[in-house]
Every structure is written in structure tokens, then in C-alpha cells.
Design a protein around this motif. Structure first.
Motif, PDB file in Angstrom:
ATOM      1  N   MET A   1       0.884  -1.166   0.000  1.00  0.00           N
ATOM      2  CA  MET A   1       0.000   0.000   0.000  1.00  0.00           C
ATOM      3  C   MET A   1       0.920   1.213   0.000  1.00  0.00           C
ATOM      4  O   MET A   1       1.697   1.409   0.937  1.00  0.00           O
ATOM      5  N   ASP A   2       0.863   1.988  -1.081  1.00  0.00           N
ATOM      6  CA  ASP A   2       1.709   3.183  -1.127  1.00  0.00           C
ATOM      7  C   ASP A   2       0.939   4.430  -1.548  1.00  0.00           C
ATOM      8  O   ASP A   2       1.531   5.443  -1.869  1.00  0.00           O
ATOM      9  N   ASP A   3      -0.378   4.353  -1.507  1.00  0.00           N
ATOM     10  CA  ASP A   3      -1.215   5.521  -1.753  1.00  0.00           C
ATOM     11  C   ASP A   3      -1.265   6.324  -0.453  1.00  0.00           C
ATOM     12  O   ASP A   3      -1.782   5.839   0.559  1.00  0.00           O
ATOM     13  N   PRO A   4      -0.712   7.554  -0.454  1.00  0.00           N
ATOM     14  CA  PRO A   4      -0.646   8.330   0.788  1.00  0.00           C
ATOM     15  C   PRO A   4      -2.004   8.568   1.443  1.00  0.00           C
ATOM     16  O   PRO A   4      -2.109   8.542   2.670  1.00  0.00           O
ATOM     17  N   ASP A   5      -3.051   8.767   0.644  1.00  0.00           N
ATOM     18  CA  ASP A   5      -4.366   9.021   1.230  1.00  0.00           C
ATOM     19  C   ASP A   5      -4.933   7.773   1.892  1.00  0.00           C
ATOM     20  O   ASP A   5      -5.481   7.845   2.997  1.00  0.00           O
ATOM     21  N   ALA A   6      -4.788   6.625   1.241  1.00  0.00           N
ATOM     22  CA  ALA A   6      -5.261   5.367   1.832  1.00  0.00           C
ATOM     23  C   ALA A   6      -4.447   5.027   3.081  1.00  0.00           C
ATOM     24  O   ALA A   6      -4.999   4.599   4.099  1.00  0.00           O
ATOM     25  N   MET A   7      -3.140   5.229   3.002  1.00  0.00           N
ATOM     26  CA  MET A   7      -2.289   4.966   4.168  1.00  0.00           C
ATOM     27  C   MET A   7      -2.651   5.894   5.321  1.00  0.00           C
ATOM     28  O   MET A   7      -2.680   5.472   6.476  1.00  0.00           O
ATOM     29  N   ALA A   8      -2.928   7.160   5.005  1.00  0.00           N
ATOM     30  CA  ALA A   8      -3.270   8.129   6.052  1.00  0.00           C
ATOM     31  C   ALA A   8      -4.560   7.731   6.759  1.00  0.00           C
ATOM     32  O   ALA A   8      -4.662   7.867   7.983  1.00  0.00           O
ATOM     33  N   THR A   9      -5.522   7.212   6.010  1.00  0.00           N
ATOM     34  CA  THR A   9      -6.772   6.770   6.623  1.00  0.00           C
ATOM     35  C   THR A   9      -6.513   5.644   7.613  1.00  0.00           C
ATOM     36  O   THR A   9      -6.996   5.665   8.751  1.00  0.00           O
TER      37      THR A   9
ATOM     38  N   PRO B   1      -3.198  14.323  14.792  1.00  0.00           N
ATOM     39  CA  PRO B   1      -3.021  14.866  13.445  1.00  0.00           C
ATOM     40  C   PRO B   1      -4.246  14.555  12.592  1.00  0.00           C
ATOM     41  O   PRO B   1      -4.942  13.570  12.814  1.00  0.00           O
ATOM     42  N   THR B   2      -4.489  15.410  11.618  1.00  0.00           N
ATOM     43  CA  THR B   2      -5.592  15.152  10.681  1.00  0.00           C
ATOM     44  C   THR B   2      -5.128  14.155   9.627  1.00  0.00           C
ATOM     45  O   THR B   2      -3.929  13.936   9.434  1.00  0.00           O
ATOM     46  N   ARG B   3      -6.072  13.578   8.940  1.00  0.00           N
ATOM     47  CA  ARG B   3      -5.755  12.655   7.849  1.00  0.00           C
ATOM     48  C   ARG B   3      -4.913  13.365   6.784  1.00  0.00           C
ATOM     49  O   ARG B   3      -3.973  12.805   6.235  1.00  0.00           O
ATOM     50  N   GLU B   4      -5.235  14.616   6.513  1.00  0.00           N
ATOM     51  CA  GLU B   4      -4.498  15.377   5.499  1.00  0.00           C
ATOM     52  C   GLU B   4      -3.048  15.608   5.931  1.00  0.00           C
ATOM     53  O   GLU B   4      -2.126  15.534   5.115  1.00  0.00           O
ATOM     54  N   GLU B   5      -2.833  15.902   7.195  1.00  0.00           N
ATOM     55  CA  GLU B   5      -1.472  16.095   7.704  1.00  0.00           C
ATOM     56  C   GLU B   5      -0.672  14.797   7.627  1.00  0.00           C
ATOM     57  O   GLU B   5       0.501  14.798   7.256  1.00  0.00           O
ATOM     58  N   LEU B   6      -1.319  13.686   7.966  1.00  0.00           N
ATOM     59  CA  LEU B   6      -0.638  12.395   7.859  1.00  0.00           C
ATOM     60  C   LEU B   6      -0.301  12.078   6.406  1.00  0.00           C
ATOM     61  O   LEU B   6       0.810  11.633   6.093  1.00  0.00           O
ATOM     62  N   ALA B   7      -1.241  12.316   5.498  1.00  0.00           N
ATOM     63  CA  ALA B   7      -1.002  12.037   4.074  1.00  0.00           C
ATOM     64  C   ALA B   7       0.167  12.857   3.547  1.00  0.00           C
ATOM     65  O   ALA B   7       1.012  12.344   2.801  1.00  0.00           O
ATOM     66  N   GLU B   8       0.254  14.109   3.939  1.00  0.00           N
ATOM     67  CA  GLU B   8       1.365  14.959   3.494  1.00  0.00           C
ATOM     68  C   GLU B   8       2.693  14.440   4.028  1.00  0.00           C
ATOM     69  O   GLU B   8       3.701  14.403   3.316  1.00  0.00           O
ATOM     70  N   ALA B   9       2.731  14.021   5.291  1.00  0.00           N
ATOM     71  CA  ALA B   9       3.959  13.467   5.870  1.00  0.00           C
ATOM     72  C   ALA B   9       4.361  12.183   5.149  1.00  0.00           C
ATOM     73  O   ALA B   9       5.540  11.955   4.867  1.00  0.00           O
ATOM     74  N   ILE B  10       3.398  11.348   4.823  1.00  0.00           N
ATOM     75  CA  ILE B  10       3.659  10.097   4.093  1.00  0.00           C
ATOM     76  C   ILE B  10       4.204  10.405   2.703  1.00  0.00           C
ATOM     77  O   ILE B  10       5.147   9.776   2.236  1.00  0.00           O
ATOM     78  N   ARG B  11       3.622  11.397   2.031  1.00  0.00           N
ATOM     79  CA  ARG B  11       4.107  11.806   0.699  1.00  0.00           C
ATOM     80  C   ARG B  11       5.551  12.288   0.764  1.00  0.00           C
ATOM     81  O   ARG B  11       6.371  11.924  -0.072  1.00  0.00           O
ATOM     82  N   ARG B  12       5.838  13.136   1.739  1.00  0.00           N
ATOM     83  CA  ARG B  12       7.197  13.687   1.850  1.00  0.00           C
ATOM     84  C   ARG B  12       8.235  12.588   2.024  1.00  0.00           C
ATOM     85  O   ARG B  12       9.347  12.690   1.534  1.00  0.00           O
TER      86      ARG B  12
END
Length: 135
Positions: free
Chosen positions: A77-85, A113-124
């Protein structure tokens, strides 16, 4: 607020395992030591390493754990949004302190943290999670 995924700072809850797999394009054999995690009874590995793309779409692998080699199926699983969820649910369940130690998440304020903040950290960090199930 700043949320980070720390490189190389996550604490394993289960120790080191060795993943054995073959590269999709090159046929190169890989033997990679990784730190295993238990995520609600699911064996998984978090990684930023480029070799993870070989497991995209699923792949048969072998896992050596405590000297025993077992055939397994790896799903990346490497989709940042799915991982953040998924990570958001895990952080809520285990708490920030435990998430910081186990997953290497750094939260610089005293709130979830919000899901969006987690997704951004995962992307980075280009983070991915590999789920392993016995074949």
C-alpha cells in the motif's frame, strides 16, 4: 502543525525479519532485512526504500523469521491518502506516544493529526506499508 514521518526511528514491536523476493523487471533476487510490525494482528513492514515497488500489485515472497522461512503474499500500500486513513485509525487506537515510537510519527502539537497532515507526511517520506499474509 507539523507532522513528520521520521526516517529510521520507528521502534519494532516484533524484531527483524528477512524478506526474500525477485525484482519484477530485472529478475534480481533480493534479501532485505526489515523491522516487522503487528498492526491489529496483521504482519506488516513500513519502508521508504525503492525496492518496495517490486511488491506493487502483490507478489509472492518468503519471510525468514527466527530462522524459519515461510512462503507469504506481500501486498504494497503506497497511496498516501489510503495509508493516512489507516494510520489515522491506528494513531487514535494506540495514541500519539505509541505511534511515535512504533511508526516514527512526530507530531509537533498536542492534538491528533488530521488525515491530510498524515497524508502529506507520508508523501514527503515516500512511505509505503507492506502487508504480509501466509500463502
Amino acid at each position: 502543525m507539523r507532522v513528520q514521518v521520521r526516517k529510521g526511528k520507528a521502534r519494532s514491536v516484533g524484531g527483524v525479519i528477512l524478506l526474500h523476493f525477485t525484482g519484477r523487471k530485472t529478475g534480481k533476487r533480493y534479501e532485505v532485512p526489515v523491522m516487522k510490525q503487528d498492526e491489529d494482528g496483521r504482519l506488516c513492514v513500513y519502508t521508504e526504500a525503492r525496492w518496495k515497488v517490486n511488491l506493487r500489485g502483490g507478489a509472492d515472497v518468503e519471510v525468514t523469521d527466527m530462522g524459519r522461512r515461510t512462503p507469504m503474499r506481500a501486498e504494497l500500500m503506497d497511496d498516501p491518502d489510503a495509508m493516512a486513513t489507516e494510520m489515522e485509525g491506528l494513531v487514535r487506537k494506540i495514541g500519539l506516544k505509541e505511534a511515535n515510537q512504533r511508526l516514527g510519527i512526530v507530531v509537533h502539537v498536542d492534538r491528533m493529526p488530521t488525515r491530510e497532515e498524515l497524508a502529506e507526511a507520508i508523501r514527503r517520506r515516500n512511505l509505503g506499508v507492506i502487508y504480509l499474509t501466509p500463502r
